[in-house]
Design a protein around this motif. Structure first.
Motif, PDB file in Angstrom:
ATOM      1  N   SER A   1      37.554  26.458  33.686  1.00 16.85           N
ATOM      2  CA  SER A   1      36.343  26.141  32.927  1.00 16.85           C
ATOM      3  C   SER A   1      35.743  24.811  33.369  1.00 16.85           C
ATOM      4  CB  SER A   1      36.634  26.100  31.434  1.00 16.85           C
ATOM      5  OG  SER A   1      36.973  27.371  30.969  1.00 16.85           O
ATOM      6  N   VAL A   2      34.602  24.895  34.037  1.00 16.04           N
ATOM      7  CA  VAL A   2      33.878  23.697  34.456  1.00 16.04           C
ATOM      8  C   VAL A   2      32.428  23.776  34.014  1.00 16.04           C
ATOM      9  CG1 VAL A   2      35.307  23.077  36.424  1.00 16.04           C
ATOM     10  CG2 VAL A   2      33.505  24.768  36.719  1.00 16.04           C
ATOM     11  N   GLY A   3      32.028  24.927  33.538  1.00 15.78           N
ATOM     12  CA  GLY A   3      30.656  25.078  33.053  1.00 15.78           C
ATOM     13  C   GLY A   3      30.521  24.472  31.663  1.00 15.78           C
ATOM     14  N   ILE A   4      29.326  24.545  31.096  1.00 12.34           N
ATOM     15  CA  ILE A   4      29.123  23.975  29.766  1.00 12.34           C
ATOM     16  C   ILE A   4      28.682  25.054  28.784  1.00 12.34           C
ATOM     17  CG2 ILE A   4      28.754  21.573  30.433  1.00 12.34           C
ATOM     18  CD1 ILE A   4      25.795  22.048  30.539  1.00 12.34           C
ATOM     19  N   THR A   5      29.035  26.300  29.073  1.00 13.51           N
ATOM     20  CA  THR A   5      28.737  27.381  28.127  1.00 13.51           C
ATOM     21  C   THR A   5      29.890  28.365  27.976  1.00 13.51           C
ATOM     22  OG1 THR A   5      27.622  28.582  29.913  1.00 13.51           O
ATOM     23  CG2 THR A   5      26.228  27.357  28.409  1.00 13.51           C
ATOM     24  N   ASN A   6      30.800  28.479  28.957  1.00 13.66           N
ATOM     25  CA  ASN A   6      31.809  29.535  28.937  1.00 13.66           C
ATOM     26  C   ASN A   6      33.216  29.015  29.186  1.00 13.66           C
ATOM     27  OD1 ASN A   6      29.792  31.690  28.817  1.00 13.66           O
ATOM     28  ND2 ASN A   6      29.357  31.163  30.941  1.00 13.66           N
ATOM     29  N   LYS A   7      34.191  29.881  28.877  1.00 12.46           N
ATOM     30  CA  LYS A   7      35.592  29.643  29.218  1.00 12.46           C
ATOM     31  C   LYS A   7      35.936  30.607  30.344  1.00 12.46           C
ATOM     32  CE  LYS A   7      40.193  29.735  27.047  1.00 12.46           C
ATOM     33  NZ  LYS A   7      40.872  29.934  25.749  1.00 12.46           N
ATOM     34  N   ILE A   8      36.425  30.101  31.454  1.00 16.50           N
ATOM     35  CA  ILE A   8      36.677  30.928  32.634  1.00 16.50           C
ATOM     36  C   ILE A   8      38.126  30.769  33.077  1.00 16.50           C
ATOM     37  CG2 ILE A   8      35.951  31.451  34.995  1.00 16.50           C
ATOM     38  CD1 ILE A   8      33.313  29.937  34.305  1.00 16.50           C
ATOM     39  N   PHE A   9      38.809  31.889  33.314  1.00 17.02           N
ATOM     40  CA  PHE A   9      40.183  31.808  33.814  1.00 17.02           C
ATOM     41  C   PHE A   9      40.495  33.036  34.657  1.00 17.02           C
ATOM     42  CE2 PHE A   9      40.499  34.013  29.759  1.00 17.02           C
ATOM     43  CZ  PHE A   9      41.425  35.020  29.979  1.00 17.02           C
ATOM     44  N   SER A  10      41.538  32.909  35.481  1.00 17.32           N
ATOM     45  CA  SER A  10      41.965  34.036  36.312  1.00 17.32           C
ATOM     46  C   SER A  10      43.279  34.584  35.784  1.00 17.32           C
ATOM     47  CB  SER A  10      42.132  33.618  37.774  1.00 17.32           C
ATOM     48  OG  SER A  10      43.299  32.832  37.933  1.00 17.32           O
ATOM     49  N   ALA A  11      43.467  35.880  35.993  1.00 16.69           N
ATOM     50  CA  ALA A  11      44.743  36.534  35.728  1.00 16.69           C
ATOM     51  C   ALA A  11      45.220  37.088  37.057  1.00 16.69           C
ATOM     52  CB  ALA A  11      44.572  37.654  34.702  1.00 16.69           C
ATOM     53  N   GLY A  12      46.462  36.785  37.406  1.00 13.36           N
ATOM     54  CA  GLY A  12      46.966  37.194  38.709  1.00 13.36           C
ATOM     55  C   GLY A  12      48.301  37.898  38.645  1.00 13.36           C
ATOM     56  N   PHE A  13      48.493  38.819  39.578  1.00 16.16           N
ATOM     57  CA  PHE A  13      49.776  39.505  39.741  1.00 16.16           C
ATOM     58  C   PHE A  13      49.965  39.697  41.242  1.00 16.16           C
ATOM     59  CE2 PHE A  13      52.255  43.464  40.249  1.00 16.16           C
ATOM     60  CZ  PHE A  13      53.410  43.091  39.565  1.00 16.16           C
ATOM     61  N   GLY A  14      50.985  39.071  41.773  1.00 20.54           N
ATOM     62  CA  GLY A  14      51.171  39.109  43.224  1.00 20.54           C
ATOM     63  C   GLY A  14      50.023  38.373  43.894  1.00 20.54           C
TER      64      GLY A  14
ATOM     65  N   HIS B   1      43.955  38.980  42.022  1.00 19.87           N
ATOM     66  CA  HIS B   1      43.469  38.229  40.861  1.00 19.87           C
ATOM     67  C   HIS B   1      42.186  38.854  40.323  1.00 19.87           C
ATOM     68  CE1 HIS B   1      45.927  35.277  43.039  1.00 19.87           C
ATOM     69  NE2 HIS B   1      46.089  34.659  41.885  1.00 19.87           N
ATOM     70  N   VAL B   2      41.991  38.728  39.032  1.00 14.35           N
ATOM     71  CA  VAL B   2      40.697  39.056  38.422  1.00 14.35           C
ATOM     72  C   VAL B   2      40.283  37.860  37.577  1.00 14.35           C
ATOM     73  CG1 VAL B   2      41.113  41.544  38.381  1.00 14.35           C
ATOM     74  CG2 VAL B   2      41.699  40.175  36.374  1.00 14.35           C
ATOM     75  N   ILE B   3      38.995  37.757  37.337  1.00 16.13           N
ATOM     76  CA  ILE B   3      38.452  36.632  36.579  1.00 16.13           C
ATOM     77  C   ILE B   3      37.961  37.108  35.215  1.00 16.13           C
ATOM     78  CG2 ILE B   3      36.645  34.861  36.505  1.00 16.13           C
ATOM     79  CD1 ILE B   3      38.699  34.263  38.621  1.00 16.13           C
ATOM     80  N   PHE B   4      38.324  36.352  34.188  1.00 18.97           N
ATOM     81  CA  PHE B   4      37.816  36.579  32.839  1.00 18.97           C
ATOM     82  C   PHE B   4      36.808  35.479  32.512  1.00 18.97           C
ATOM     83  CE2 PHE B   4      41.620  39.081  32.652  1.00 18.97           C
ATOM     84  CZ  PHE B   4      41.409  40.048  31.677  1.00 18.97           C
ATOM     85  N   ARG B   5      35.628  35.886  32.063  1.00 20.20           N
ATOM     86  CA  ARG B   5      34.609  34.933  31.613  1.00 20.20           C
ATOM     87  C   ARG B   5      34.390  35.170  30.120  1.00 20.20           C
ATOM     88  NH1 ARG B   5      31.263  32.514  34.844  1.00 20.20           N
ATOM     89  NH2 ARG B   5      29.534  32.821  33.404  1.00 20.20           N
ATOM     90  N   VAL B   6      34.824  34.208  29.306  1.00 16.91           N
ATOM     91  CA  VAL B   6      34.690  34.332  27.855  1.00 16.91           C
ATOM     92  C   VAL B   6      33.448  33.552  27.422  1.00 16.91           C
ATOM     93  CG1 VAL B   6      35.866  34.134  25.635  1.00 16.91           C
ATOM     94  CG2 VAL B   6      37.215  34.343  27.740  1.00 16.91           C
ATOM     95  N   PHE B   7      32.516  34.242  26.795  1.00 16.87           N
ATOM     96  CA  PHE B   7      31.262  33.611  26.400  1.00 16.87           C
ATOM     97  C   PHE B   7      31.487  32.593  25.277  1.00 16.87           C
ATOM     98  CE2 PHE B   7      29.381  38.074  27.293  1.00 16.87           C
ATOM     99  CZ  PHE B   7      29.454  37.847  28.661  1.00 16.87           C
ATOM    100  N   GLY B   8      30.799  31.467  25.368  1.00 15.68           N
ATOM    101  CA  GLY B   8      30.838  30.479  24.305  1.00 15.68           C
ATOM    102  C   GLY B   8      30.115  30.987  23.065  1.00 15.68           C
ATOM    103  N   HIS B   9      30.419  30.381  21.910  1.00 13.85           N
ATOM    104  CA  HIS B   9      29.773  30.775  20.668  1.00 13.85           C
ATOM    105  C   HIS B   9      28.252  30.577  20.757  1.00 13.85           C
ATOM    106  CE1 HIS B   9      33.438  31.558  18.538  1.00 13.85           C
ATOM    107  NE2 HIS B   9      33.890  30.333  18.719  1.00 13.85           N
ATOM    108  N   ASN B  10      27.516  31.543  20.265  1.00 18.56           N
ATOM    109  CA  ASN B  10      26.045  31.478  20.170  1.00 18.56           C
ATOM    110  C   ASN B  10      25.331  31.445  21.515  1.00 18.56           C
ATOM    111  OD1 ASN B  10      26.106  31.394  17.300  1.00 18.56           O
ATOM    112  ND2 ASN B  10      26.510  29.195  17.363  1.00 18.56           N
ATOM    113  N   THR B  11      26.039  31.736  22.615  1.00 17.08           N
ATOM    114  CA  THR B  11      25.368  31.687  23.915  1.00 17.08           C
ATOM    115  C   THR B  11      24.358  32.824  24.086  1.00 17.08           C
ATOM    116  OG1 THR B  11      27.249  32.870  24.897  1.00 17.08           O
ATOM    117  CG2 THR B  11      27.215  30.476  25.136  1.00 17.08           C
TER     118      THR B  11
END
Length: 341
Positions: free
Chosen positions: A46-59, A62-72
């Motif tokens: 998370s480096v943006g100012i609206t969302n929470k961003i993280f990766s999930a990896g196996f081996g 990887h895939v990326i999850f982008r969780v929207f901030g409240h009221n965005t």
């Protein structure tokens, strides 16, 4: 084989990391059933100012999850984001989009790292960034209708003239005009007359949205929340504004010099398909540039005012809005004074 787009009736927590990861695992059980849940690793970006961003990896995958901030949703058209993302991915300008959940999206992982301001200022990157913008503008179809002013007005409709805190109200009343719609109309009337080319634009090319792959020496763009058909020069102008950074108060002394901007535009035209790639066209774009920089500043100033009233993220949106509005006035006056000589 392309992964089908899936819709998951799940919410990911913005406040609890444990709950967030458990919900992500429940999605991955369906999206990636071959992954072992206990061996899935998470990394946060998370480096943006609206969302929470993280990766999930196996081996190695990887895939990326982008969780929207409240009221965005007040400033981001999520339906447009998905449509634009799919269109960009189809033409090789975005990672694949795998699915969405109630408050976010899941996508593929682009190899590389987001640039830093000092790296973005390095002239070695300018050519690659200019080239990638040109490729985007010339490769993705658009309907020829610039939506930037409609988007500004959509923001403005979400802005309550009354702020919740008296100190915010005082700051707003002292530093912003009562009629922001008049400012939008004023700059729109000037830009429309210029008849600058329209392209499918990213519209948010700040440093965190530009990824550099050092092995391939390539540039890719991420985060397509504001991608829509727009004036191509707006995309370039907006990128120029972002050299000031977004952490804390932007420092506009860090922006490119006139010569650096001229070279950037020259490279953009060199890699594009405009028939008129010559000094005359560069001069025309350079003359119009301050007006489009002003438009970019106004766009984000109104955006930040709405965020100041709605976002739960710890960021001083009101001060940021003021910094952008000041630059809007400066760049607008720069353009006006240049056209009077």
């Amino acid at each position: 084989m392309a992964t089908p787009f899936e819709d998951f009736d799940v919410d990911l927590s913005l406040t609890s990391q444990e709950e967030c990861e458990n919900s992500a695992r429940s999605i991955l059980a369906k999206l990636r059933p071959e992954w072992t849940p206990s061996e899935i690793t998470f990394e946060y970006f998370s480096v943006g100012i609206t969302n929470k961003i993280f990766s999930a990896g196996f081996g190695t995958e990887h895939v990326i999850f982008r969780v929207f901030g409240h009221n965005t949703s007040k400033v981001i058209d999520r339906e447009n984001e998905v449509t634009a993302w799919k269109q960009l991915a189809e033409h090789g300008f975005a990672a694949p989009l795998y699915g969405k959940f109630n408050n976010g999206l899941i996508c593929g992982f682009l190899e590389g790292k987001s640039l830093k301001i000092e790296e973005m200022k390095d002239s070695r990157f300018h050519v690659n960034i200019a080239k990638r913008i040109a490729q985007l503008h010339t490769s993705v179809p658009n309907d020829g209708k610039a939506r930037v002013f409609d988007k500004m007005r959509t923001f403005l409709k979400q802005l309550d003239p009354k702020f919740g805190k008296s100190c915010q109200q005082k700051f707003f009343d002292e530093n912003f005009p009562k009629d922001l719609e008049a400012e939008i109309k004023k700059i729109e009337s000037l830009i429309v007359k210029l008849k600058e080319p329209i392209a499918f634009c990213h519209n948010d090319l700040l440093v965190h949205n530009i990824v550099y792959n050092s092995e391939k020496n390539t540039i890719e763009f991420i985060d397509y929340e504001y991608a829509f058909p727009n004036y191509a020069l707006f995309d370039i102008a907006n990128h120029f504004c972002e050299y000031a950074g977004v952490e804390g108060t932007p420092d506009y002394s860090k922006c490119l010099t006139k010569d650096e901007k001229w070279l950037f535009i020259n490279d953009y035209l060199r890699f594009g398909k405009e028939k008129e790639h010559c000094d005359t066209r560069i001069a025309s774009m350079f003359k119009n540039l301050p007006l489009f920089e002003a438009a970019a500043h106004l766009f984000w100033a109104v955006w930040a005012l709405v965020q100041a009233q709605n976002s739960t993220i710890d960021f001083d949106y009101l001060t940021y809005a003021y910094a952008r509005y000041q630059q809007y006035e400066k760049r607008y006056q720069k353009y006006i004074s240049g056209t009077q000589h």
